[in-house]
Enzyme design. Structure first.
Site, PDB file in Angstrom:
ATOM      1  N   GLU A  31       0.854  -1.185   0.000  1.00  0.00           N
ATOM      2  CA  GLU A  31       0.000   0.000   0.000  1.00  0.00           C
ATOM      3  C   GLU A  31       0.892   1.237   0.000  1.00  0.00           C
ATOM      4  O   GLU A  31       1.818   1.338   0.802  1.00  0.00           O
ATOM      5  CB  GLU A  31      -0.915   0.021   1.230  1.00  0.00           C
ATOM      6  CG  GLU A  31      -1.939   1.148   1.163  1.00  0.00           C
ATOM      7  CD  GLU A  31      -2.925   1.153   2.319  1.00  0.00           C
ATOM      8  OE1 GLU A  31      -3.777   2.060   2.350  1.00  0.00           O
ATOM      9  OE2 GLU A  31      -2.858   0.263   3.187  1.00  0.00           O
ATOM     10  N   HIS A  46      -6.614  -1.664  15.269  1.00  0.00           N
ATOM     11  CA  HIS A  46      -6.853  -0.952  14.007  1.00  0.00           C
ATOM     12  C   HIS A  46      -6.631  -1.870  12.807  1.00  0.00           C
ATOM     13  O   HIS A  46      -7.490  -1.969  11.915  1.00  0.00           O
ATOM     14  CB  HIS A  46      -5.919   0.256  13.925  1.00  0.00           C
ATOM     15  CG  HIS A  46      -6.059   1.060  12.679  1.00  0.00           C
ATOM     16  ND1 HIS A  46      -6.875   2.164  12.581  1.00  0.00           N
ATOM     17  CD2 HIS A  46      -5.486   0.925  11.449  1.00  0.00           C
ATOM     18  CE1 HIS A  46      -6.800   2.666  11.366  1.00  0.00           C
ATOM     19  NE2 HIS A  46      -5.951   1.929  10.651  1.00  0.00           N
ATOM     20  N   GLU A  47      -5.500  -2.551  12.789  1.00  0.00           N
ATOM     21  CA  GLU A  47      -5.202  -3.401  11.629  1.00  0.00           C
ATOM     22  C   GLU A  47      -6.151  -4.594  11.566  1.00  0.00           C
ATOM     23  O   GLU A  47      -6.569  -5.006  10.474  1.00  0.00           O
ATOM     24  CB  GLU A  47      -3.743  -3.866  11.679  1.00  0.00           C
ATOM     25  CG  GLU A  47      -2.718  -2.750  11.761  1.00  0.00           C
ATOM     26  CD  GLU A  47      -2.868  -1.682  10.694  1.00  0.00           C
ATOM     27  OE1 GLU A  47      -3.358  -1.988   9.584  1.00  0.00           O
ATOM     28  OE2 GLU A  47      -2.512  -0.523  10.962  1.00  0.00           O
ATOM     29  N   HIS A  69      -9.497  -3.609  10.142  1.00  0.00           N
ATOM     30  CA  HIS A  69      -9.458  -3.433   8.691  1.00  0.00           C
ATOM     31  C   HIS A  69      -9.928  -4.687   7.944  1.00  0.00           C
ATOM     32  O   HIS A  69     -10.270  -4.600   6.759  1.00  0.00           O
ATOM     33  CB  HIS A  69      -8.034  -3.100   8.229  1.00  0.00           C
ATOM     34  CG  HIS A  69      -7.763  -1.636   8.090  1.00  0.00           C
ATOM     35  ND1 HIS A  69      -8.621  -0.759   7.465  1.00  0.00           N
ATOM     36  CD2 HIS A  69      -6.698  -0.885   8.490  1.00  0.00           C
ATOM     37  CE1 HIS A  69      -8.106   0.451   7.466  1.00  0.00           C
ATOM     38  NE2 HIS A  69      -6.935   0.411   8.097  1.00  0.00           N
ATOM     39  N   GLU A  79      -2.449  -3.860   7.080  1.00  0.00           N
ATOM     40  CA  GLU A  79      -3.542  -4.811   7.313  1.00  0.00           C
ATOM     41  C   GLU A  79      -3.661  -5.900   6.264  1.00  0.00           C
ATOM     42  O   GLU A  79      -4.753  -6.468   6.069  1.00  0.00           O
ATOM     43  CB  GLU A  79      -4.872  -4.042   7.380  1.00  0.00           C
ATOM     44  CG  GLU A  79      -5.345  -3.438   6.045  1.00  0.00           C
ATOM     45  CD  GLU A  79      -4.910  -2.010   5.805  1.00  0.00           C
ATOM     46  OE1 GLU A  79      -5.526  -1.336   4.957  1.00  0.00           O
ATOM     47  OE2 GLU A  79      -3.951  -1.573   6.470  1.00  0.00           O
ATOM     48  N   ALA A 117       1.881  -0.102  10.742  1.00  0.00           N
ATOM     49  CA  ALA A 117       1.520  -1.493  10.459  1.00  0.00           C
ATOM     50  C   ALA A 117       0.704  -1.515   9.183  1.00  0.00           C
ATOM     51  O   ALA A 117       0.271  -0.478   8.675  1.00  0.00           O
ATOM     52  CB  ALA A 117       0.727  -2.099  11.621  1.00  0.00           C
ATOM     53  N   GLU A 176      -9.863   4.284   6.162  1.00  0.00           N
ATOM     54  CA  GLU A 176      -9.020   4.727   7.276  1.00  0.00           C
ATOM     55  C   GLU A 176      -9.801   5.524   8.315  1.00  0.00           C
ATOM     56  O   GLU A 176      -9.639   5.317   9.521  1.00  0.00           O
ATOM     57  CB  GLU A 176      -7.826   5.529   6.755  1.00  0.00           C
ATOM     58  CG  GLU A 176      -6.845   4.703   5.936  1.00  0.00           C
ATOM     59  CD  GLU A 176      -6.245   3.527   6.692  1.00  0.00           C
ATOM     60  OE1 GLU A 176      -6.355   3.482   7.936  1.00  0.00           O
ATOM     61  OE2 GLU A 176      -5.663   2.646   6.033  1.00  0.00           O
TER      62      GLU A 176
END
Length: 850
Positions: free
Chosen positions: A122, A290-291, A294, A257, A255, A313
């Site tokens: 990404e 968070h990851e 996702h 995802e 990090a 996001e």
């Protein structure tokens, strides 16, 4: 000479790719300098796309061969990709390329980190692995075979087969190429399992380098808490047989995802009480959540194009904030988020780097992984939830997952599910996605015949990104207090939709006291004439935790701006207010610690600039130091008792209870050090049993000009631990007095352990210098020159990290003409650098042309 002029890409020009990708088979024959990648991709025409030339992205690839349906072809190749004549119907594309992972210092695509192969795709890294339509709206299933000598070989999805020197993986869920991942190396697994709500068993692994096995337990527990929370709160269940996390030292971000194979910066996943602070533990817990979140908001439903980055996001940042609030303290989390928003996003929104939450154009997408997209994007989600209510929010999310699973979506798709659930028009609310700038909320009040009226105005300053801003929907959470401090009206949300709007409240015998923007219900700047007595009243009586903190913050800002102008002494109302807060045992220790924290010096510079005063960094630093000493003296009779009461005798736990006590102990220690010259800090350093205590003591010593022996001992103790040594580098620069900061930073860049190609180490020194406000803004310009030197050095090696560090210059126009001239000279020097990357070119041009 620069690289070729960057091409500007526009949202309005979006066109679907002309072919669907039905399946992808990749084979990697790993070699540090000559990895061979063989791709077999099944294409079929996309009936919804206009006619177009067949184009595949590709950069830094050594082309070997290409075939279509078994017949060799000779594509036309450029530095950015290839074109080729293809059949009218479905066909199979076979291609072989070679790449150089060891030579890939940009850390995009497939690269080496400490002998380990790893990827970062990404936003546009996959094109550095093989030729492919590298765009988020092209989704397909992936099957991967890895061949090499490494004992561990990982990719997305589920493992399907393995043998001596090879492994195969298959991901059954269609995904865009930016979610592809591969890791291979000598790794150790910290393993566990999780049973989903439907009874499926999932194997969990946290893979680390040998020697890091003892830093995995907390990360694994955080992962399991995240999986449970997402099932309970959002109804989202994990969908593969295995979930892998890998810790990598060389990583540009926190990090990534990647489906089923999250790759983490080591600093964002590895933790132990001896080597990590309470703040490290909380950050790790939030990033892991968070990851993981996702998996649904980003992976199962992704973004159609990179202009929609906030779709995944902003929503996921909002979800991880909810998670942290549930795991820890909701008021403390909210205050921390607003501090971060004001420190990072507000300057961005009001400066040369301003852009909407959904930009209309970009040259380099890596430059738009910003606080506006992430943090302001999350605030937009929060406002939407406030406006529609918890129940409708939950129903809309359920519809979103059901309607769009497996799709690449837009902001319009997102808002449509809310419109369908609530039957309300959100076209005006959509302006939060389309307009740059921070709205300013003007407030006046009146009282007559028992009727209290609050009148609001909203204005947003025009910018290049939004030259003609229009009124937005602003949810204003308001409560009303009596003159005795009792709450007369509980919190209600006023929905402002016009440039000027008034709201009436009836039935009062006396004029109430308003508590406005409770919980920071919208990312706006409140402009209201208030006295120190007004702020002190709310600090003493407001029932909303955020607004009580905000009242203390306003008192601190007002006294510091006055002192920085040379026009005042520390405000007694502020000092008395902090005394009352500190002595209130009914308040969460973490909340009291936040209350004691001063506004940043950059925040004071902004306040002075907004008031029409040119900020003097040296005067601001002097004011901040004077206020700290005054506060310490005002609290000198209670500080020792509070510090003693906050000591934790139980075995270390990084939970909210213990962390809050250590936070308040650290805040009081910092003040005590202004009184005792660091004596208590020296004792704490000598007796410290965890990194939180050790580092807070060391920071207190350095801030008082002491700690030379302790900083040397710290290095001797921890020199073999790369993450702790990052702290050692950073703390020295952050705590350096302004007249020493540049010299300290320069000396550290000459240290044998300053591995500047590692992003964490570079940020520890150079990023910390940019964060030392008065040190960076030395009147002789030496801070600007040192930053520019290192940006020029780093750019050809790692353009992404370089470009992000350029933001240190974004507020340059608010300083005096001499400093502006010094910064302008450094910006011109960077811009004139031969071969400057397009990442850095775009950032420097935007900053210079403000």
């Amino acid at each position: 000479m620069r690289d070729a002029a960057p091409q500007t890409i526009y949202l309005k020009d979006y066109t679907p790719f002309g072919w669907q990708v039905d399946s992808v088979h990749l084979s990697f024959d790993l070699h540090p300098n000559a990895t061979r990648v063989t791709s077999r991709i099944a294409f079929s025409p996309n009936a919804d796309a206009p006619d177009q030339e067949f184009f595949l992205h590709g950069e830094n690839l050594t082309f070997v061969s290409a075939h279509i349906d078994g017949a060799e072809v000779e594509p036309t190749r450029t530095d950015t990709g290839l074109t080729c004549a293809v059949p009218d119907g479905p066909f199979v594309w076979d291609c072989v390329v070679e790449i150089d992972p060891a030579g890939n210092t940009a850390l995009e695509g497939l690269y080496m980190s400490g002998g380990m192969y790893c990827t970062q795709c990404e936003a546009e890294g996959f094109r550095k692995i093989t030729y492919y339509p590298d765009r988020p709206d092209v989704m397909s299933t992936f099957t991967v075979r890895i061949t090499g000598t490494d004992p561990v070989m990982l990719s997305n999805g589920n493992p399907t087969a393995s043998g001596d020197g090879w492994a195969e993986w298959h991901d059954p869920w269609p995904k865009p190429a930016y979610l592809f991942a591969l890791v291979a190396g000598d790794l150790r697994a910290h393993s566990d399992s999780f049973t989903t709500v439907s009874g499926r068993d999932v194997d969990l692994n946290l893979w680390v380098r040998p020697g890091d096995e003892g830093k995995c337990a907390f990360g694994m527990e955080a992962l399991k808490r995240s999986m449970t929370w997402d099932e309970e709160v959002y109804g989202r269940e994990y969908d593969l047989d295995v979930f892998n996390i890998v810790a990598v030292d060389d990583f540009n971000m926190g990090a990534m995802e990647n489906k089923g194979l999250n790759i983490f910066n080591s600093a964002a996943v590895l933790a132990s009480p001896e080597t990590s602070t309470d703040m490290n533990f909380e950050r790790i817990e939030a990033i892991i959540a968070h990851e993981y979140f996702h998996n649904w908001t980003g992976n199962r439903i992704t973004c159609r194009d990179w202009f929609q980055l906030c779709l995944k996001e902003g929503l996921t940042v909002f979800r991880d904030a909810q998670f942290t609030s549930d795991m820890r303290s909701a008021p403390v989390k909210r205050i921390g988020d607003v501090i971060d928003l004001r420190a990072r996003q507000f300057p961005e929104d009001n400066g040369p780097l301003a852009h909407p939450v959904r930009p209309e154009s970009f040259q380099e997408i890596n430059n738009f992984y910003t606080a506006t997209v992430y943090e302001k994007g999350a605030e937009v989600i929060g406002m939407l939830r406030t406006l529609v209510g918890d129940q409708c929010y939950a129903e809309a999310l359920e519809l979103y997952f059901a309607r769009h699973d497996g799709q690449a979506c837009t902001i319009e798709d997102w808002l449509k599910v809310f419109e369908d659930v609530t039957e309300r028009d959100l076209s005006q609310f959509k302006r939060w996605y389309a307009q740059a700038g921070t709205p300013r909320l003007g407030v006046t009040e009146s009282f007559e015949n028992g009727r209290y009226t609050l009148s609001f105005t909203q204005t947003t300053r025009p910018s290049a990104a939004t030259p003609d801003p229009q009124p937005q929907v602003i949810p204003i959470a308001v409560g009303l207090l009596g003159q005795d401090g009792q709450e007369l009206r509980p919190t209600q949300v006023l929905e402002m939709t016009q440039a000027r709007q008034s709201f009436d409240f009836d039935g009062f015998d006396a004029k109430p006291v308003p508590s406005i923007l409770r919980g920071f219900s919208a990312p706006v700047i409140v402009e209201r004439d208030m006295s120190g007595a007004d702020h002190a009243f709310l600090l003493a009586h407001d029932t909303d935790p955020f607004n009580r903190w905000e009242a203390g913050r306003r008192l601190a800002v007002d006294t510091l701006t006055s002192m920085a102008r040379g026009a005042g002494a520390p405000d007694v109302a502020y000092l008395d207010g902090m005394r009352a807060v500190l002595r209130d045992d009914g308040l969460d220790p973490a909340y009291r610690a936040l209350m004691l924290g001063q506004p940043t010096q950059s925040e004071i510079a902004t306040a002075l600039h907004e008031a029409g005063t040119t900020p003097d960094p040296d005067a601001i630093w002097s004011a901040a130091e004077t206020l700290r000493v005054a506060l310490a003296q005002h609290l000198q009779d209670v500080l020792p008792c509070i510090h003693a009461d906050m000591q934790v005798d139980a075995p270390y736990r990084p939970d909210a209870e213990q962390s809050g006590k250590r936070a308040l102990a650290g805040a009081t220690l910092s003040l005590l050090s202004r009184l005792d010259g660091g004596a208590q800090a020296a004792r704490q350093y000598a007796d410290a049993t965890n990194m939180t205590l050790q580092l807070s003591a060391l920071g207190a010593l350095l801030a008082t000009g002491k700690g030379e022996a302790e900083i040397a001992a710290f290095y001797d103790q921890w020199q073999a631990d790369r993450l702790v040594i990052d702290k050692w580098f950073a703390l020295q620069v952050m705590q350096a007095a302004p007249d020493r900061a540049v010299a300290v930073a320069r000396a550290l860049t000459e240290h044998a352990d300053f591995h500047w190609k590692t992003p964490n180490r570079f940020r520890a020194v150079i990023g910390s210098l940019a964060g030392n406000h008065a040190g960076f803004h030395r009147a002789d310009g030496s801070g600007y020159a040192l930053l520019a030197d290192w940006l020029i050095t780093l750019d050809p090696v790692n353009p992404q990290t370089t470009a992000r560090m350029c933001a240190a210059f974004q507020t340059w126009r608010r300083y005096d003409s001499d400093r502006q001239a010094l910064i302008a000279a450094q910006l011109a020097r960077i811009a004139a650098t031969d071969g400057l990357s397009r990442d850095t070119t775009e950032m420097i041009d935007r900053i210079r042309n403000a």
